[in-house]
Design a protein around this motif. Structure first.
Motif, PDB file in Angstrom:
ATOM      1  N   GLU A  28       0.845  -1.181   0.000  1.00  0.00           N
ATOM      2  CA  GLU A  28       0.000   0.000   0.000  1.00  0.00           C
ATOM      3  C   GLU A  28       0.882   1.232   0.000  1.00  0.00           C
ATOM      4  O   GLU A  28       1.762   1.379   0.854  1.00  0.00           O
TER       5      GLU A  28
ATOM      6  N   VAL B 216       1.028  -4.890   3.842  1.00  0.00           N
ATOM      7  CA  VAL B 216      -0.192  -5.172   4.592  1.00  0.00           C
ATOM      8  C   VAL B 216      -0.644  -6.590   4.280  1.00  0.00           C
ATOM      9  O   VAL B 216      -0.825  -6.953   3.117  1.00  0.00           O
TER      10      VAL B 216
ATOM     11  N   ARG C 154      -3.211 -10.079   5.638  1.00  0.00           N
ATOM     12  CA  ARG C 154      -4.395 -10.434   6.424  1.00  0.00           C
ATOM     13  C   ARG C 154      -4.611 -11.937   6.449  1.00  0.00           C
ATOM     14  O   ARG C 154      -4.424 -12.617   5.437  1.00  0.00           O
TER      15      ARG C 154
ATOM     16  N   GLU D 281     -14.747  -8.278  10.412  1.00  0.00           N
ATOM     17  CA  GLU D 281     -14.599  -6.817  10.477  1.00  0.00           C
ATOM     18  C   GLU D 281     -13.772  -6.393  11.689  1.00  0.00           C
ATOM     19  O   GLU D 281     -13.210  -5.295  11.707  1.00  0.00           O
TER      20      GLU D 281
ATOM     21  N   PHE E 187      -1.271   4.757   6.860  1.00  0.00           N
ATOM     22  CA  PHE E 187      -2.179   3.619   7.057  1.00  0.00           C
ATOM     23  C   PHE E 187      -3.444   4.069   7.769  1.00  0.00           C
ATOM     24  O   PHE E 187      -4.561   3.692   7.387  1.00  0.00           O
TER      25      PHE E 187
ATOM     26  N   ARG F  52      -5.627   5.918   5.319  1.00  0.00           N
ATOM     27  CA  ARG F  52      -6.221   5.048   4.300  1.00  0.00           C
ATOM     28  C   ARG F  52      -7.295   4.130   4.900  1.00  0.00           C
ATOM     29  O   ARG F  52      -8.297   3.824   4.263  1.00  0.00           O
ATOM     30  N   HIS F  53      -7.063   3.682   6.124  1.00  0.00           N
ATOM     31  CA  HIS F  53      -7.971   2.723   6.761  1.00  0.00           C
ATOM     32  C   HIS F  53      -8.803   3.378   7.854  1.00  0.00           C
ATOM     33  O   HIS F  53      -9.151   2.723   8.845  1.00  0.00           O
TER      34      HIS F  53
ATOM     35  N   GLU G 233     -11.701   1.583   9.292  1.00  0.00           N
ATOM     36  CA  GLU G 233     -11.465   0.337  10.030  1.00  0.00           C
ATOM     37  C   GLU G 233     -10.909   0.559  11.429  1.00  0.00           C
ATOM     38  O   GLU G 233     -10.880  -0.373  12.240  1.00  0.00           O
ATOM     39  N   LEU G 234     -10.429   1.768  11.718  1.00  0.00           N
ATOM     40  CA  LEU G 234      -9.749   1.995  12.988  1.00  0.00           C
ATOM     41  C   LEU G 234     -10.632   1.657  14.182  1.00  0.00           C
ATOM     42  O   LEU G 234     -10.156   1.122  15.184  1.00  0.00           O
TER      43      LEU G 234
END
Length: 776
Positions: A381, A550, A552, A560, A624, A627-628, A631-632
């Protein structure tokens, strides 16, 4: 790890250590009492450089047409430092006060390093307003504005509350106290629980207060957390503290010998442990039983040596966990250790991974490829870009005359290289810009010895290449390069240019302090010194994009929700970035391998991020987070690895998480004969707003600012991190003795990530922070 370099700290303490005073113009206008502010240094926060502002009080009196002044600085408690008396002389820009002083910095292991400087203040007043500038007359001078206001009456510091309990106020330990400590060390062996309850608080406060006896950091102190019950842990640690202090009291000639102190402490701890077992068999610990066996076989010193993590071994071992995946993680991690293989690749194939270098780019690509080969989803990323690319080549230097000898030297990243092998005479650098202008013709084809102390960055004291006036003059005069003294091991950080058009052209050499002093003394005696340097550094036009890696492992029930593990992939390149932070990345990669090869299918998602640009302002983690951003709120916790290599042996958590981390403890029970793991309870809410610290901290601080819990691992071992951090010694061979400790840490990380991600319980953030600061 992102720490404030010593040269910045030096500027901060300069004011308090040796402060001059330059004052203003008209005698009548300047006379009086003034409170002023001026910058005494700089710091970098989130990649942005800002001034550090200090406040002081100035008293100026007129004496037969001239000015006399005293200057004092206000400390953090509002108290005045000792005043410095100075005389003023009129000048075109105001009244000038000049005096000598010292630039004081804290070097490695707390050693103070001082450099003689001259400080000049030029000040003037208009009504009740003070203005002017403060200049440290070194080789690289940059005046700082001075502003102030007239005080109607003399400044009187506020009275401080009583400080009788402080070490400085209360004085050294008394004979009666020393007798008491020796007695409690003996008595605790026979009833450790009762003695700890009676004297534990007193002993801790006494050790904190007294200035004449010190408690040195020891791996044994942390290792005692392996006791299975909280009461036993407290009692055994109390026994350890009492015994090592008693050892110092009874054997002052051996007080500085850590191994002797630890051995004495451990002998008493084992006697106290035997007492605990007679009182209740539930206090039994397999690892303390091994220490007892080592004592019976006269191997206790060797057993204690393994607590350092150095040269320990790791062998295939089963886990008592009731979870099949956890058992597979332990079995694979102990039978097929690979953490040091990944560090070998990061350090010895790619080398120092400076942001904006080919080494960083290739390391990120390799990490993604390796993760994908294990079957893990992984991608690069974009995290930012550098305006100029940089690759470091080999470097060497030597003195040719009056005698030949090799030189111990380094350069910061983004320093200009030489034009091949270059020889030339050495000369002393100018102390002021005025001197530089007068001597400009003398610098052509010379190596110029400049003042100041190497803090790892550029000679101009900046993280960004921005030459000051004297440096520009040396460049225009045709100097071969500058040479600055440095404490060993030599720091080698970075001073990157802002554009291709502003590339550095003057090599910035940091030379070992003894060799620098030798050359300087020869020059002061009029001896000609010829030096030769060969520095192969290369630049290429940007922008050079850098990436976060990154990866996963998707969750099966709550994908989630995310358990994030991270470490920064970038480093400085004076060494090969092995401890900071190749070791952290290697253990995180190994943890992902163990999870993937063990077919982990946790309820929540496990995410790994290898961050870019941590060393230059945590820019990868900020990118990060941006961008996320969505999601934090779903990241249940962020576990970071950045610091000294060694054995992860615990973590500080809220009591609400104890059932989850209890399963980690169970999975690791007796997996290793010495290393263990114990979660400690920390229920005091953290202050998220203080997570970002310019002098310390890492990528996890960014997540703290967004309210993500960031529990800290504790590390067992005696790795000398200060010796290698950001220096030329940050290399693979210095981490190699800790290979088993590193592998055990990878197992701990994998089990922690898995147990948290797979926990049936809710992982609640409530109460972790006093107030989660909103992202800005």
């Amino acid at each position: 790890m992102h720490l404030l370099p010593p040269y910045l700290y030096a500027s901060c303490v300069l004011a308090a250590a040796a402060l001059p005073a330059t004052l203003y113009a008209q005698t009548p206008a300047l006379a009086g009492h003034w409170q002023f502010q001026t910058a005494t240094g700089t710091t970098t926060t989130n990649g942005v450089e800002v001034d550090l502002i200090d406040t002081g009080v100035l008293d100026i009196t007129a004496d037969q047409g001239s000015l006399r002044a005293t200057i004092s600085w206000l400390d953090e408690r509002g108290q005045l430092t000792s005043p410095r008396k100075v005389n003023g002389t009129s000048g075109p820009a105001g009244t000038v006060f000049r005096h000598g002083g010292k630039r004081v910095s804290t070097g490695r292991n707390g050693k103070e390093v001082s450099t003689e400087v001259t400080i000049r203040w030029t000040l003037q007043a208009k009504g009740d307003l003070l203005s002017g500038e403060r200049l440290v007359e070194t080789d690289e001078n940059e005046p700082k504005p001075v502003t102030g206001t007239r005080l109607k009456q003399r400044y009187v510091p506020a009275a401080l509350p009583g400080t009788a309990a402080s070490a400085a106020a209360r004085g050294p330990s008394t004979p009666a106290e020393r007798v008491r400590v020796v007695q409690m060390a003996s008595q605790a062996q026979h009833d450790p629980l009762a003695l700890q309850q009676r004297d534990g608080a007193w002993l801790s406060a006494w050790i904190e207060d007294i200035p004449d006896l010190t408690l040195e950091a020891s791996a044994l102190d942390g290792w005692l957390n392996i006791a299975p019950r909280a009461a036993a842990r407290a009692a055994l640690r109390f026994q350890y503290l009492a015994s090592v202090m008693a050892f110092q009291i009874e054997h002052p000639d051996q007080a500085g010998q850590q191994s002797a102190s630890d051995l004495a402490g451990m002998q008493d701890v084992l006697r106290a442990y035997e007492t605990l077992l007679r009182q209740d068999s539930r206090y039994r610990s397999a690892k303390l039983d091994l220490a007892l066996a080592a004592r019976q076989q006269d191997r206790l010193p060797a057993f204690l040596a393994t607590l350092s993590g150095r040269d320990a071994s790791i062998e295939a071992a089963p886990s008592p966990s009731g979870d099949a995946t956890a058992r597979r993680i332990v079995a694979l991690g102990t039978s097929d250790p690979r953490a040091m293989d990944w560090l070998d690749i990061l350090s010895n194939r790619f080398g120092g991974r400076t942001t904006g270098s080919d080494a960083y780019t290739h390391a990120a690509q390799w990490a993604r490829m390796q993760l994908q080969q294990w079957g893990v989803q992984a991608e690069l990323e974009e995290a930012g870009d550098m305006p100029v690319g940089f690759n470091r080549g080999p470097w060497s230097g030597k003195m040719l005359a009056p005698r030949e000898q090799p030189l111990r030297m380094a350069t910061p990243a983004y320093s200009a290289g030489t034009r091949g092998v270059q020889q030339g005479l050495a000369t002393l650098g100018p102390a002021t810009l005025e001197e530089a202008q007068e001597r400009a013709a003398q610098f052509k084809d010379k190596w110029v010895l400049i003042g100041g102390e190497n803090g790892g960055g550029g000679r101009d004291g900046k993280a960004i290449h921005k030459p000051r006036a004297i440096t520009r003059l040396l460049m225009e005069a045709g100097a071969l390069g500058t040479i600055q003294s440095g404490e060993e091991p030599l720091y080698a950080a970075s001073a990157a240019p802002a554009t291709w058009q502003s590339l550095p052209t003057l090599p910035d050499i940091k030379l070992a302090a003894p060799q620098y002093a030798d050359i300087r003394q020869r020059l002061e005696r009029g001896v000609a010194v010829t030096l030769e340097f060969d520095i192969r550094n290369w630049f290429y036009p940007g922008p050079v994009t850098y990436h976060n890696v990154v990866a996963r492992i998707p969750g099966t029930e709550k994908p989630e929700e995310i358990v994030l593990i991270g470490a920064h992939l970038d480093s400085y390149d004076g060494g090969t970035g092995a401890a900071d932070n190749g070791g952290g990345v290697a253990t995180m990669l190994e943890a992902m391998r163990l999870l993937a090869k063990s077919n982990a299918r946790p309820r929540r998602t496990i995410m790994l991020v290898a961050f870019g640009a941590e060393e230059i302002g945590r820019k990868g983690s900020f990118a990060f987070a941006q961008r996320h951003a969505g999601e934090l709120k779903n990241i249940v916790m962020m576990l970071n690895r950045d610091g000294r290599p060694g054995t992860i042996d615990g973590i500080a958590i809220p009591s609400a998480w104890k059932p989850v981390f209890g399963r980690v403890e169970q999975a690791l029970q007796d997996v290793h004969p010495v290393f263990g793991f114990a979660a400690s309870i920390h229920d005091v809410a953290r202050d998220a707003s203080k997570a970002m610290n310019a002098r310390a901290g890492s990528d996890d601080a960014v997540f703290s600012l967004h309210g993500v819990p960031t529990p800290k691992f504790t590390v067992l071992g005696d790795f000398d991190y200060a010796r290698v951090h950001h220096t030329v010694l940050d290399t693979y061979e210095n981490v190699l003795p800790f290979r088993s400790a590193q592998q055990y840490s990878a197992i701990v990380i994998a089990l922690t990530a898995y147990e948290v991600a797979n926990a049936p319980e809710e992982i609640n953030r409530k109460g972790y922070y006093r107030a989660a600061s909103p992202a800005k």
